[in-house]
Design a protein around this motif. Structure first.
Motif, PDB file in Angstrom:
ATOM      1  N   MET A   1       0.844  -1.182   0.000  1.00  0.00           N
ATOM      2  CA  MET A   1       0.000   0.000   0.000  1.00  0.00           C
ATOM      3  C   MET A   1       0.888   1.245   0.000  1.00  0.00           C
ATOM      4  SD  MET A   1      -2.799   1.161   2.775  1.00  0.00           S
ATOM      5  CE  MET A   1      -4.230   1.802   1.997  1.00  0.00           C
ATOM      6  N   ASN A   2       0.424   2.261  -0.676  1.00  0.00           N
ATOM      7  CA  ASN A   2       1.161   3.516  -0.751  1.00  0.00           C
ATOM      8  C   ASN A   2       1.171   4.231   0.591  1.00  0.00           C
ATOM      9  OD1 ASN A   2       1.549   3.165  -3.521  1.00  0.00           O
ATOM     10  ND2 ASN A   2      -0.350   4.187  -4.019  1.00  0.00           N
ATOM     11  N   ASN A   3       2.272   4.921   0.847  1.00  0.00           N
ATOM     12  CA  ASN A   3       2.367   5.762   2.034  1.00  0.00           C
ATOM     13  C   ASN A   3       2.066   7.187   1.647  1.00  0.00           C
ATOM     14  OD1 ASN A   3       3.021   4.011   4.104  1.00  0.00           O
ATOM     15  ND2 ASN A   3       5.194   4.069   3.654  1.00  0.00           N
ATOM     16  N   PHE A   4       1.082   7.759   2.293  1.00  0.00           N
ATOM     17  CA  PHE A   4       0.738   9.153   2.075  1.00  0.00           C
ATOM     18  C   PHE A   4       0.872   9.873   3.401  1.00  0.00           C
ATOM     19  CE2 PHE A   4      -1.718   6.857  -1.166  1.00  0.00           C
ATOM     20  CZ  PHE A   4      -1.247   7.476  -2.312  1.00  0.00           C
ATOM     21  N   ALA A   5       1.620  10.960   3.398  1.00  0.00           N
ATOM     22  CA  ALA A   5       1.869  11.701   4.628  1.00  0.00           C
ATOM     23  C   ALA A   5       0.854  12.828   4.790  1.00  0.00           C
ATOM     24  CB  ALA A   5       3.277  12.285   4.602  1.00  0.00           C
ATOM     25  N   PRO A   6       0.445  13.098   6.021  1.00  0.00           N
ATOM     26  CA  PRO A   6      -0.411  14.256   6.241  1.00  0.00           C
ATOM     27  C   PRO A   6       0.262  15.519   5.696  1.00  0.00           C
ATOM     28  CG  PRO A   6      -0.346  12.904   8.206  1.00  0.00           C
ATOM     29  CD  PRO A   6       0.688  12.354   7.253  1.00  0.00           C
ATOM     30  N   GLY A   7      -0.515  16.325   4.978  1.00  0.00           N
ATOM     31  CA  GLY A   7       0.020  17.536   4.373  1.00  0.00           C
ATOM     32  C   GLY A   7       0.488  17.349   2.942  1.00  0.00           C
ATOM     33  N   GLN A   8       0.538  16.105   2.485  1.00  0.00           N
ATOM     34  CA  GLN A   8       0.968  15.819   1.115  1.00  0.00           C
ATOM     35  C   GLN A   8      -0.174  16.121   0.141  1.00  0.00           C
ATOM     36  OE1 GLN A   8       2.247  11.757   0.615  1.00  0.00           O
ATOM     37  NE2 GLN A   8       2.381  11.909  -1.602  1.00  0.00           N
ATOM     38  N   VAL A   9       0.164  16.757  -0.973  1.00  0.00           N
ATOM     39  CA  VAL A   9      -0.816  17.002  -2.023  1.00  0.00           C
ATOM     40  C   VAL A   9      -0.795  15.807  -2.963  1.00  0.00           C
ATOM     41  CG1 VAL A   9      -1.456  18.474  -3.975  1.00  0.00           C
ATOM     42  CG2 VAL A   9      -0.605  19.499  -1.866  1.00  0.00           C
ATOM     43  N   VAL A  10      -1.982  15.286  -3.245  1.00  0.00           N
ATOM     44  CA  VAL A  10      -2.108  14.122  -4.123  1.00  0.00           C
ATOM     45  C   VAL A  10      -3.088  14.444  -5.245  1.00  0.00           C
ATOM     46  CG1 VAL A  10      -1.534  12.424  -2.345  1.00  0.00           C
ATOM     47  CG2 VAL A  10      -3.917  13.120  -2.648  1.00  0.00           C
ATOM     48  N   VAL A  26      -6.909   7.520  -5.309  1.00  0.00           N
ATOM     49  CA  VAL A  26      -5.545   8.043  -5.408  1.00  0.00           C
ATOM     50  C   VAL A  26      -4.607   6.843  -5.488  1.00  0.00           C
ATOM     51  CG1 VAL A  26      -3.767   9.466  -4.337  1.00  0.00           C
ATOM     52  CG2 VAL A  26      -6.180  10.050  -4.018  1.00  0.00           C
ATOM     53  N   ASP A  27      -4.166   6.531  -6.678  1.00  0.00           N
ATOM     54  CA  ASP A  27      -3.264   5.392  -6.890  1.00  0.00           C
ATOM     55  C   ASP A  27      -3.782   4.120  -6.238  1.00  0.00           C
ATOM     56  OD1 ASP A  27      -1.520   6.994  -8.333  1.00  0.00           O
ATOM     57  OD2 ASP A  27      -0.340   7.522  -6.574  1.00  0.00           O
ATOM     58  N   GLY A  28      -5.081   3.862  -6.382  1.00  0.00           N
ATOM     59  CA  GLY A  28      -5.665   2.635  -5.855  1.00  0.00           C
ATOM     60  C   GLY A  28      -6.110   2.700  -4.410  1.00  0.00           C
ATOM     61  N   VAL A  29      -5.886   3.815  -3.756  1.00  0.00           N
ATOM     62  CA  VAL A  29      -6.315   3.999  -2.368  1.00  0.00           C
ATOM     63  C   VAL A  29      -7.557   4.887  -2.375  1.00  0.00           C
ATOM     64  CG1 VAL A  29      -5.679   4.888  -0.081  1.00  0.00           C
ATOM     65  CG2 VAL A  29      -3.952   3.788  -1.523  1.00  0.00           C
ATOM     66  N   SER A  30      -8.569   4.463  -1.630  1.00  0.00           N
ATOM     67  CA  SER A  30      -9.812   5.226  -1.560  1.00  0.00           C
ATOM     68  C   SER A  30      -9.677   6.340  -0.533  1.00  0.00           C
ATOM     69  CB  SER A  30     -10.963   4.304  -1.165  1.00  0.00           C
ATOM     70  OG  SER A  30     -12.164   5.036  -1.090  1.00  0.00           O
ATOM     71  N   GLY A  31     -10.016   7.546  -0.953  1.00  0.00           N
ATOM     72  CA  GLY A  31      -9.990   8.690  -0.053  1.00  0.00           C
ATOM     73  C   GLY A  31     -11.357   9.316   0.038  1.00  0.00           C
ATOM     74  N   LEU A  32     -11.696   9.787   1.231  1.00  0.00           N
ATOM     75  CA  LEU A  32     -12.952  10.505   1.416  1.00  0.00           C
ATOM     76  C   LEU A  32     -12.656  11.989   1.546  1.00  0.00           C
ATOM     77  CD1 LEU A  32     -16.006  10.731   1.931  1.00  0.00           C
ATOM     78  CD2 LEU A  32     -15.517  10.374   4.358  1.00  0.00           C
ATOM     79  N   LEU A  33     -13.265  12.753   0.683  1.00  0.00           N
ATOM     80  CA  LEU A  33     -13.233  14.208   0.774  1.00  0.00           C
ATOM     81  C   LEU A  33     -14.595  14.601   1.336  1.00  0.00           C
ATOM     82  CD1 LEU A  33     -11.993  16.974   0.272  1.00  0.00           C
ATOM     83  CD2 LEU A  33     -12.651  16.766  -2.131  1.00  0.00           C
ATOM     84  N   HIS A  34     -14.651  14.690   2.678  1.00  0.00           N
ATOM     85  CA  HIS A  34     -15.912  14.981   3.359  1.00  0.00           C
ATOM     86  C   HIS A  34     -16.410  16.360   2.954  1.00  0.00           C
ATOM     87  CE1 HIS A  34     -18.702  15.842   6.681  1.00  0.00           C
ATOM     88  NE2 HIS A  34     -18.893  14.536   6.663  1.00  0.00           N
ATOM     89  N   GLY A  68      -7.144   0.757   4.465  1.00  0.00           N
ATOM     90  CA  GLY A  68      -6.894   1.098   3.068  1.00  0.00           C
ATOM     91  C   GLY A  68      -7.626   2.343   2.599  1.00  0.00           C
ATOM     92  N   ARG A  69      -7.687   3.344   3.479  1.00  0.00           N
ATOM     93  CA  ARG A  69      -8.378   4.572   3.105  1.00  0.00           C
ATOM     94  C   ARG A  69      -7.702   5.772   3.738  1.00  0.00           C
ATOM     95  NH1 ARG A  69     -13.815   3.199   6.543  1.00  0.00           N
ATOM     96  NH2 ARG A  69     -12.928   3.583   8.586  1.00  0.00           N
ATOM     97  N   MET A  70      -8.114   6.952   3.278  1.00  0.00           N
ATOM     98  CA  MET A  70      -7.551   8.173   3.840  1.00  0.00           C
ATOM     99  C   MET A  70      -8.578   9.295   3.805  1.00  0.00           C
ATOM    100  SD  MET A  70      -4.773   9.186   0.982  1.00  0.00           S
ATOM    101  CE  MET A  70      -5.057   8.724  -0.709  1.00  0.00           C
ATOM    102  N   SER A  71      -8.313  10.309   4.628  1.00  0.00           N
ATOM    103  CA  SER A  71      -9.139  11.506   4.672  1.00  0.00           C
ATOM    104  C   SER A  71      -8.431  12.595   3.890  1.00  0.00           C
ATOM    105  CB  SER A  71      -9.337  11.976   6.116  1.00  0.00           C
ATOM    106  OG  SER A  71     -10.020  10.995   6.849  1.00  0.00           O
ATOM    107  N   LEU A  72      -9.205  13.329   3.097  1.00  0.00           N
ATOM    108  CA  LEU A  72      -8.650  14.338   2.208  1.00  0.00           C
ATOM    109  C   LEU A  72      -9.299  15.688   2.452  1.00  0.00           C
ATOM    110  CD1 LEU A  72      -8.892  12.179  -1.034  1.00  0.00           C
ATOM    111  CD2 LEU A  72      -6.828  12.587   0.317  1.00  0.00           C
ATOM    112  N   SER A  73      -8.645  16.749   1.979  1.00  0.00           N
ATOM    113  CA  SER A  73      -9.195  18.097   2.080  1.00  0.00           C
ATOM    114  C   SER A  73      -8.791  18.926   0.872  1.00  0.00           C
ATOM    115  CB  SER A  73      -8.690  18.786   3.349  1.00  0.00           C
ATOM    116  OG  SER A  73      -9.183  20.108   3.433  1.00  0.00           O
ATOM    117  N   THR A  74      -9.721  19.721   0.381  1.00  0.00           N
ATOM    118  CA  THR A  74      -9.394  20.775  -0.572  1.00  0.00           C
ATOM    119  C   THR A  74      -9.575  22.126   0.106  1.00  0.00           C
ATOM    120  OG1 THR A  74     -11.639  20.653  -1.481  1.00  0.00           O
ATOM    121  CG2 THR A  74      -9.911  19.493  -2.689  1.00  0.00           C
ATOM    122  N   LYS A  75     -10.323  22.133   1.204  1.00  0.00           N
ATOM    123  CA  LYS A  75     -10.580  23.379   1.941  1.00  0.00           C
ATOM    124  C   LYS A  75      -9.274  24.036   2.381  1.00  0.00           C
ATOM    125  CE  LYS A  75     -12.482  23.372   6.233  1.00  0.00           C
ATOM    126  NZ  LYS A  75     -13.601  23.332   7.206  1.00  0.00           N
TER     127      LYS A  75
END
Length: 129
Positions: A1-10, A26-34, A68-75
């Protein structure tokens, strides 16, 4: 699984919309943009903002590797409140620069917290004497 760091733009692709937010692949990882992390402006209808299959840039808030998931933000990538609603391309174009400022701010806050904690521990050590 890919490593994504907090603060990283994907960069990802919108894979689904729900009333509570967007799912982004994002590269096979499901992210939720609440919905609360899309913009500082109110979002009445998530599906009206973006289309499934649309590319999108987001900042990683956190990643749960076990699930296998992550939280995302555009705000957090908005220069001005509401930019994501008014001009998403402007947000995407400046994403790296805004994210860098965000990471620097977090690092400064972390450093300040560590200094305060050190002062508290020193004061407690002094009080024992």
């Amino acid at each position: 699984m890919n490593n994504f760091a907090p603060g990283q733009v994907v960069e990802g692709v919108v894979s689904g919309t729900k009333p509570y937010g967007l799912f982004v692949d994002v590269d096979g990882v499901s992210g939720l943009l609440h919905i609360s992390q899309i913009s500082h402006s109110h979002i009445p209808d998530v599906a009206a903002l973006v289309d499934v299959g649309q590319p999108i840039k987001c900042m990683v808030l956190n990643q749960d590797k076990n699930k296998g998931r992550m939280s995302l933000s555009t705000k957090v990538l908005e220069n001005e409140p509401g930019d994501m609603v008014k001009d998403p391309e402007k947000v995407f174009a400046g994403a790296e620069e805004v994210a860098q400022r965000y990471r620097e701010k977090l690092e400064a806050e972390k450093k300040a917290s560590a200094e305060v904690a050190e002062e508290i521990v020193s004061a407690l050590d002094f009080a024992r004497v």
